[in-house]
Design an enzyme around this catalytic site. Sequence first.
Site, PDB file in Angstrom:
ATOM      1  N   CYS A  64       0.827  -1.205   0.000  1.00 34.77           N
ATOM      2  CA  CYS A  64       0.000   0.000   0.000  1.00 34.77           C
ATOM      3  C   CYS A  64       0.864   1.259   0.000  1.00 34.77           C
ATOM      4  O   CYS A  64       1.768   1.408   0.821  1.00 34.77           O
ATOM      5  CB  CYS A  64      -0.947   0.049   1.184  1.00 34.77           C
ATOM      6  SG  CYS A  64      -2.212  -1.219   1.182  1.00 34.77           S
ATOM      7  N   ARG A  98       6.758  -1.933  -3.601  1.00 30.88           N
ATOM      8  CA  ARG A  98       6.211  -2.357  -2.316  1.00 30.88           C
ATOM      9  C   ARG A  98       5.209  -3.487  -2.467  1.00 30.88           C
ATOM     10  O   ARG A  98       4.913  -4.190  -1.504  1.00 30.88           O
ATOM     11  CB  ARG A  98       5.538  -1.168  -1.622  1.00 30.88           C
ATOM     12  CG  ARG A  98       6.485  -0.040  -1.281  1.00 30.88           C
ATOM     13  CD  ARG A  98       5.746   1.253  -0.998  1.00 30.88           C
ATOM     14  NE  ARG A  98       4.971   1.199   0.215  1.00 30.88           N
ATOM     15  CZ  ARG A  98       5.347   1.718   1.385  1.00 30.88           C
ATOM     16  NH1 ARG A  98       6.518   2.327   1.485  1.00 30.88           N
ATOM     17  NH2 ARG A  98       4.584   1.653   2.435  1.00 30.88           N
ATOM     18  N   TRP A 150      -2.833  -3.089  -1.523  1.00 25.88           N
ATOM     19  CA  TRP A 150      -2.627  -4.520  -1.342  1.00 25.88           C
ATOM     20  C   TRP A 150      -3.826  -5.025  -0.556  1.00 25.88           C
ATOM     21  O   TRP A 150      -4.063  -4.616   0.575  1.00 25.88           O
ATOM     22  CB  TRP A 150      -1.330  -4.774  -0.593  1.00 25.88           C
ATOM     23  CG  TRP A 150      -0.912  -6.209  -0.522  1.00 25.88           C
ATOM     24  CD1 TRP A 150      -0.289  -6.935  -1.486  1.00 25.88           C
ATOM     25  CD2 TRP A 150      -1.083  -7.104   0.588  1.00 25.88           C
ATOM     26  NE1 TRP A 150      -0.046  -8.218  -1.052  1.00 25.88           N
ATOM     27  CE2 TRP A 150      -0.530  -8.346   0.220  1.00 25.88           C
ATOM     28  CE3 TRP A 150      -1.659  -6.963   1.856  1.00 25.88           C
ATOM     29  CZ2 TRP A 150      -0.527  -9.446   1.074  1.00 25.88           C
ATOM     30  CZ3 TRP A 150      -1.655  -8.063   2.706  1.00 25.88           C
ATOM     31  CH2 TRP A 150      -1.093  -9.281   2.316  1.00 25.88           C
ATOM     32  N   ASN A 183      -3.852   3.268   4.113  1.00 23.48           N
ATOM     33  CA  ASN A 183      -2.990   2.115   4.371  1.00 23.48           C
ATOM     34  C   ASN A 183      -3.321   1.575   5.760  1.00 23.48           C
ATOM     35  O   ASN A 183      -3.592   2.354   6.674  1.00 23.48           O
ATOM     36  CB  ASN A 183      -1.503   2.503   4.364  1.00 23.48           C
ATOM     37  CG  ASN A 183      -1.026   2.950   3.005  1.00 23.48           C
ATOM     38  OD1 ASN A 183      -1.724   2.838   2.006  1.00 23.48           O
ATOM     39  ND2 ASN A 183       0.195   3.474   2.972  1.00 23.48           N
ATOM     40  N   GLY A 184      -3.258   0.256   5.936  1.00 16.38           N
ATOM     41  CA  GLY A 184      -3.466  -0.306   7.264  1.00 16.38           C
ATOM     42  C   GLY A 184      -4.764  -1.063   7.383  1.00 16.38           C
ATOM     43  O   GLY A 184      -5.430  -1.381   6.391  1.00 16.38           O
ATOM     44  N   GLU A 192      15.956 -20.014   4.885  1.00 14.84           N
ATOM     45  CA  GLU A 192      15.890 -18.919   3.918  1.00 14.84           C
ATOM     46  C   GLU A 192      15.787 -19.456   2.490  1.00 14.84           C
ATOM     47  O   GLU A 192      15.044 -18.921   1.668  1.00 14.84           O
ATOM     48  CB  GLU A 192      17.111 -18.012   4.077  1.00 14.84           C
ATOM     49  CG  GLU A 192      17.249 -16.932   3.035  1.00 14.84           C
ATOM     50  CD  GLU A 192      16.134 -15.898   3.043  1.00 14.84           C
ATOM     51  OE1 GLU A 192      16.088 -15.080   2.113  1.00 14.84           O
ATOM     52  OE2 GLU A 192      15.296 -15.913   3.974  1.00 14.84           O
ATOM     53  N   LYS A 196      12.686 -18.678  -0.085  1.00  9.75           N
ATOM     54  CA  LYS A 196      12.854 -18.093  -1.409  1.00  9.75           C
ATOM     55  C   LYS A 196      12.161 -18.941  -2.470  1.00  9.75           C
ATOM     56  O   LYS A 196      11.509 -18.427  -3.379  1.00  9.75           O
ATOM     57  CB  LYS A 196      14.344 -17.952  -1.751  1.00  9.75           C
ATOM     58  CG  LYS A 196      15.025 -16.829  -1.021  1.00  9.75           C
ATOM     59  CD  LYS A 196      14.507 -15.470  -1.497  1.00  9.75           C
ATOM     60  CE  LYS A 196      14.763 -14.386  -0.472  1.00  9.75           C
ATOM     61  NZ  LYS A 196      13.868 -14.408   0.686  1.00  9.75           N
ATOM     62  N   GLU A 251       8.365 -18.550  -2.155  1.00  5.45           N
ATOM     63  CA  GLU A 251       7.913 -17.191  -2.451  1.00  5.45           C
ATOM     64  C   GLU A 251       7.727 -16.949  -3.937  1.00  5.45           C
ATOM     65  O   GLU A 251       6.734 -16.338  -4.353  1.00  5.45           O
ATOM     66  CB  GLU A 251       8.935 -16.167  -1.936  1.00  5.45           C
ATOM     67  CG  GLU A 251       8.823 -15.818  -0.473  1.00  5.45           C
ATOM     68  CD  GLU A 251       9.834 -14.751  -0.089  1.00  5.45           C
ATOM     69  OE1 GLU A 251       9.422 -13.757   0.540  1.00  5.45           O
ATOM     70  OE2 GLU A 251      11.025 -14.900  -0.409  1.00  5.45           O
ATOM     71  N   HIS A 300      13.190 -37.795  12.820  1.00  4.58           N
ATOM     72  CA  HIS A 300      12.112 -37.499  13.760  1.00  4.58           C
ATOM     73  C   HIS A 300      10.826 -37.073  13.046  1.00  4.58           C
ATOM     74  O   HIS A 300       9.974 -36.432  13.659  1.00  4.58           O
ATOM     75  CB  HIS A 300      12.564 -36.410  14.737  1.00  4.58           C
ATOM     76  CG  HIS A 300      13.701 -36.833  15.610  1.00  4.58           C
ATOM     77  ND1 HIS A 300      13.561 -37.704  16.664  1.00  4.58           N
ATOM     78  CD2 HIS A 300      15.020 -36.530  15.560  1.00  4.58           C
ATOM     79  CE1 HIS A 300      14.727 -37.906  17.233  1.00  4.58           C
ATOM     80  NE2 HIS A 300      15.639 -37.205  16.581  1.00  4.58           N
ATOM     81  N   LYS A 325       6.304  -6.007  -0.750  1.00  6.41           N
ATOM     82  CA  LYS A 325       7.684  -5.762  -0.353  1.00  6.41           C
ATOM     83  C   LYS A 325       7.780  -5.280   1.087  1.00  6.41           C
ATOM     84  O   LYS A 325       8.555  -5.802   1.875  1.00  6.41           O
ATOM     85  CB  LYS A 325       8.311  -4.728  -1.302  1.00  6.41           C
ATOM     86  CG  LYS A 325       9.790  -4.452  -1.034  1.00  6.41           C
ATOM     87  CD  LYS A 325      10.624  -5.689  -1.263  1.00  6.41           C
ATOM     88  CE  LYS A 325      12.101  -5.439  -1.035  1.00  6.41           C
ATOM     89  NZ  LYS A 325      12.874  -6.685  -1.136  1.00  6.41           N
TER      90      LYS A 325
END
Length: 605
Positions: A2, A27, A74, A99-100, A478, A482, A485, A501, A600
């Site tokens: 946003c 973003r 968004w 925004n929010g 990580e 990636k 994503e 396990h 983002k």
Amino acid sequence: MCGIVGAVAQRNIVSILVEGLRRLEYRGYDSCGVAVLADGMPKRARSVARVADLDAQVHETKLDGATGIAHTRWATHGAPVTDNAHPIFSRDTVALVHNGIIENYESLREMLRGKGYEFVSQTDTEVVTHLIHSLYAGDLFAAVREAVKQLHGAFAIAVLHKDQPHTVVGARQGSPLVVGLGDGENFLASDALALAGSTERFIFLEEGDVCELSLDGVKITGRDGQAAEREVRNVVAYGGAVELGPYRHFMQKEIFEQPRAISDTIPATEAFDPSIFGEGAGAVFGEIDSLLILACGTSYYSGLTAKYWLESIAKIPTQVEIASEYRYRDSVPNPKSLVVVISQSGETADTLAALKHAQDLGHRHTLSVCNVGTSAMVRLTGLSFLTRAGREIGVASTKAFTTQLVALFVLAATLGKQRGHLDAAQEANYIKQLRHLPAALNSVLALEPQIIAWSEEFSRKENALFLGRGMHYPIALEGALKLKEISYIHAEAYPAGELKHGPLALVTEAMPVVTVAPNDALLEKLKSNIQEVRARGGELYVFADADTKIVNDEGLHVIRMPEHYGLLSPILHVVPLQLLAYHTACARGTDVDKPRNLAKSVTVE
């Protein structure tokens, strides 16, 4: 996530608003829009495509005006359809962008319906628009101030009213908002970058601020409703187009920018001195007895990696928490702990809230690791370390992550030296290794052709496991993040010792297993874990240091890393995982730089 842009001027500001949105595209968003006051009425254009489509609409309809607001959205409440795109109108009188998230929007909506207001969207934003309309009595500033008292949640808003043609009012609570000061014109945005070229003079609004922009100036009241003076800062926000050059996507470009970004981030010093982290850092470091690291997503994984360094080099107890969990659980505060918050943007909502929660609990010592020096996070912490990653456009973080790791290693070494656990010879060796990192990374990047060959196989899979041990377990996490994503392949990461396990039940020839295999103290244990996978028919893809003696075999594919790099090895080993995710996504044809459903900068909870 946003973006807001607003302006009051004596010229047509539509091009400024649209260009501001273009600069905020990185973003992440799924709709966009712009509204201006024209012929005494608010008029708008909205799109569920990209800003370029909105720009075409604006030119086609000849939309122009000297007072306006714009937004990239968004979706949270309501699908990304035109009716839910901002700006949102109330009775063709009030226009608002937001925004929010408004947490009490349902009760407010029922109250407003009782007053005769009709709702045409599924957004929580429409509640705010109608609420301000209902409170308006000739003074938009007063109406907004009254409205925000009734809002629960995190928000930043910009609003205009047809009866006040040279006024835009903004308010912030939990989401960033900056004022840009011009000559006979003034601006509002969620990021100073949006206003690059229009002004270099900015006011960073504080929590609870409400501001009124007019042609003559800016009026601000604080949380207490009293007039507030805020510092004016000169910020040169580079807004030029970021060129791809020879790269297919910004993510690929940013992966290859890591040697330079790391070189820029390494402090230009021959000693690990507390002053690297700000004035008074030496005294703070002398008082603390532990660390509490708070972060989200990729930044959380950098914190997990740093825990190994901090406890190994500095011998200081370190706790790492997901910010969104920490802020909502009962914890035991330790006033002698250093709270370290990590964020690329410095505006991550959950991390900011966790920082404030820690401060409310009595934590006095705070340090931010951040890529944006003007961010709320840097302003809220006593100490800071600015990474030098530069602009990161791709949603999936790459160079921001590795520069965070550099910053955290420097922190571990600095604390280790101050606490008497790092002698002069070790200090000199660590500095030498840091200086050599960019060259070592270039050698890793040269592995790209081999990784591309692997990606063709990965692109046909729907699941993957990632394994690591010790400080390379967070790197496996990580790598899995990636891959999921940007390629949308389901990926999980585990400490390799946990295979038996539970996760071993998932291993078949259809499940690729990616393994990070540095030549460290856990190598022999890791080799045993590799054999466990092979015995079950699993396909292994191993990034191994040259001297590990792990070789290609049936069901075992090996790419050799150029060199073992000791404690800094995680910074090298994450890069091929970034490349694997990137090229797998390319092979699957996904939108690499703007993956679905992601943003983002996560500025809402």
